[in-house]
Scaffold this motif. Sequence first.
Motif, PDB file in Angstrom:
ATOM      1  N   GLY A  78      55.247  77.801  55.146  1.00 47.90           N
ATOM      2  CA  GLY A  78      55.964  79.391  54.621  1.00 47.90           C
ATOM      3  C   GLY A  78      55.395  79.166  53.207  1.00 47.90           C
ATOM      4  O   GLY A  78      54.729  81.117  53.766  1.00 47.90           O
ATOM      5  N   SER A  79      55.246  78.501  52.570  1.00 48.16           N
ATOM      6  CA  SER A  79      53.994  79.445  51.311  1.00 48.16           C
ATOM      7  C   SER A  79      53.743  78.212  51.122  1.00 48.16           C
ATOM      8  O   SER A  79      53.683  76.493  50.874  1.00 48.16           O
ATOM      9  N   PHE A  80      52.772  78.334  49.529  1.00 51.81           N
ATOM     10  CA  PHE A  80      51.334  77.236  49.345  1.00 51.81           C
ATOM     11  C   PHE A  80      51.711  75.920  48.708  1.00 51.81           C
ATOM     12  O   PHE A  80      51.875  75.180  48.407  1.00 51.81           O
ATOM     13  N   MET A  81      52.864  76.786  47.091  1.00 50.43           N
ATOM     14  CA  MET A  81      53.306  75.483  46.157  1.00 50.43           C
ATOM     15  C   MET A  81      54.142  74.815  46.620  1.00 50.43           C
ATOM     16  O   MET A  81      54.798  73.274  46.917  1.00 50.43           O
ATOM     17  N   CYS A 282      40.463  79.728  58.640  1.00 51.78           N
ATOM     18  CA  CYS A 282      41.654  79.282  59.495  1.00 51.78           C
ATOM     19  C   CYS A 282      42.223  79.651  59.802  1.00 51.78           C
ATOM     20  O   CYS A 282      43.945  79.615  58.729  1.00 51.78           O
ATOM     21  N   PRO A 283      42.749  81.127  60.114  1.00 55.12           N
ATOM     22  CA  PRO A 283      43.632  82.148  60.565  1.00 55.12           C
ATOM     23  C   PRO A 283      45.323  80.915  60.575  1.00 55.12           C
ATOM     24  O   PRO A 283      45.409  81.984  59.994  1.00 55.12           O
ATOM     25  N   ARG A 284      45.794  79.991  61.345  1.00 56.13           N
ATOM     26  CA  ARG A 284      46.669  79.733  61.893  1.00 56.13           C
ATOM     27  C   ARG A 284      47.307  78.847  60.439  1.00 56.13           C
ATOM     28  O   ARG A 284      48.444  78.498  59.466  1.00 56.13           O
ATOM     29  N   LEU A 289      50.736  78.546  55.909  1.00 56.15           N
ATOM     30  CA  LEU A 289      50.698  78.063  54.099  1.00 56.15           C
ATOM     31  C   LEU A 289      50.962  79.532  53.275  1.00 56.15           C
ATOM     32  O   LEU A 289      50.829  79.402  52.131  1.00 56.15           O
ATOM     33  N   GLY A 290      51.641  79.897  54.311  1.00 60.14           N
ATOM     34  CA  GLY A 290      51.711  81.508  53.442  1.00 60.14           C
ATOM     35  C   GLY A 290      50.621  82.297  52.513  1.00 60.14           C
ATOM     36  O   GLY A 290      51.141  83.356  51.481  1.00 60.14           O
ATOM     37  N   CYS A 291      49.385  81.890  53.034  1.00 64.52           N
ATOM     38  CA  CYS A 291      48.407  82.255  51.861  1.00 64.52           C
ATOM     39  C   CYS A 291      47.965  83.583  51.882  1.00 64.52           C
ATOM     40  O   CYS A 291      46.611  84.633  51.013  1.00 64.52           O
ATOM     41  N   GLY A 292      48.409  84.269  53.315  1.00 63.15           N
ATOM     42  CA  GLY A 292      47.864  85.731  53.657  1.00 63.15           C
ATOM     43  C   GLY A 292      47.001  85.587  54.896  1.00 63.15           C
ATOM     44  O   GLY A 292      46.662  84.371  55.739  1.00 63.15           O
ATOM     45  N   ARG A 293      46.419  87.007  55.443  1.00 60.14           N
ATOM     46  CA  ARG A 293      45.132  87.344  56.163  1.00 60.14           C
ATOM     47  C   ARG A 293      43.868  87.429  55.683  1.00 60.14           C
ATOM     48  O   ARG A 293      43.804  88.056  54.339  1.00 60.14           O
TER      49      ARG A 293
END
Length: 405
Positions: A78-81, A282-284, A289-293
Amino acid sequence: MTHIIIADYIYTPEGFQENLAVAFTHIIKEIDTLDILKAKYPHANIIQTAEHCVLYPGFINTHVHLEFSANKTALKYGSFMPWLDSVIEHREALVGKCDNEIMRRECDTMLRSGITTFGAISSFGNELEVCEETPQRVVFFNELIGSNAQYADMLYGDFMERVKVSMSCQKSSRITPAIAIHSPYSVHPIILQKAVNVAKEHTLPLCTHFLESQAEREWLEHGKGELKGFFEKYFKTSTPVTNIQEFMYAFDRYPTHFTHCVQANKAELEYLAQKGHSIAHCPRSNRYLGCGRLAIETLSLPYSVATDGLSSNDSLNIFDELRAALMLHHQVPIEKLANTLINAITTNAAEILGINSGKIEVGKLADFAVVTLPEMPKRKEEIALWSILHTKEVSEVYIGGEKYI
Ligand code: MCF
Ligand code: FE
């Protein structure tokens, strides 16, 4: 032994071709009509693929972490950290649980999706045995990590040991030794430069994670944000060891495969392009990891599409990845995107990893994936799209001229 394979369509550098066949041993000998090839190679073994088949060069997954294959729900998505925190918490247990059986199964998943070469990012060297035994070609990226100057020499020593071990299996298997720098925030610039020099000296493929998350960018640019708390908590440091420019400059004279780059700005991407680098997209993984596009439609440097590990994904099937890419990049016309994606996992990926494959062309290695379409495509320009949408597993796989599926 010479083989002649015939399929309804062949993916060539000139596009999808009909009424052609390919003669091959361990390499591709000739591409012509079946009649001409039969006359030239009268004793060849003829392989007639099923109806509606497309012959592709074997697919290439440039970036995967097999050692994290035991992850199902341990790591937080969901999110990187929060993900990185969960890696610190569960890494030992996950890597410990990941036995050869689990990694073999994942190599097999890749093989069944048509992957004939992959780039394995190895933190500990645990997957070496599986990579030696797997039928695929493996570019074995030994990972260097360590930002604390105090431990850097020790970590570098351990890294060099792993590099040497992977160099020694080069002759007996399809392994290419290679080097991975983990990231700008986790590798001290002194050992980074030493490792880049080793890559140069032995002409080893080189890759690095780069500007994956907003947190990474903020830390490298301003020494602030979520990574600050992370470093204070786990490593008792509060300033980054490098910055974005200094890190990029370290690779100036050696083409490197930069993974993610989601948070890189236009100037940085242009700099990488100008220095002859490439990107692993690495799209998925980026989504999970909620890093964006990564805006692939504006990139001016070559890129591959890769699964990353099960540490940030749900499967290592390359067709699952391509379907996700079709969804994520809704800005790009779908037919054009489908063709670009196939090119990314064949021609681009082979060039990036320095493998003599990725194209159905005379002199290339005989690595193939045969895709069976559900019916004859109504319009020839949609073959790449239907291949991506309708394929869960390929029908046949050849590596170095040998059939594995
Ligand atoms: O590419 C993804 C996300 N970004 C960074 N690292 C990893 C990824 N998947 C696995 N990793 C590994 C990496 O190789 O996780 C560790 C490293 O060993 C993270 S650093 C504590
Ligand atoms: Fe990765």
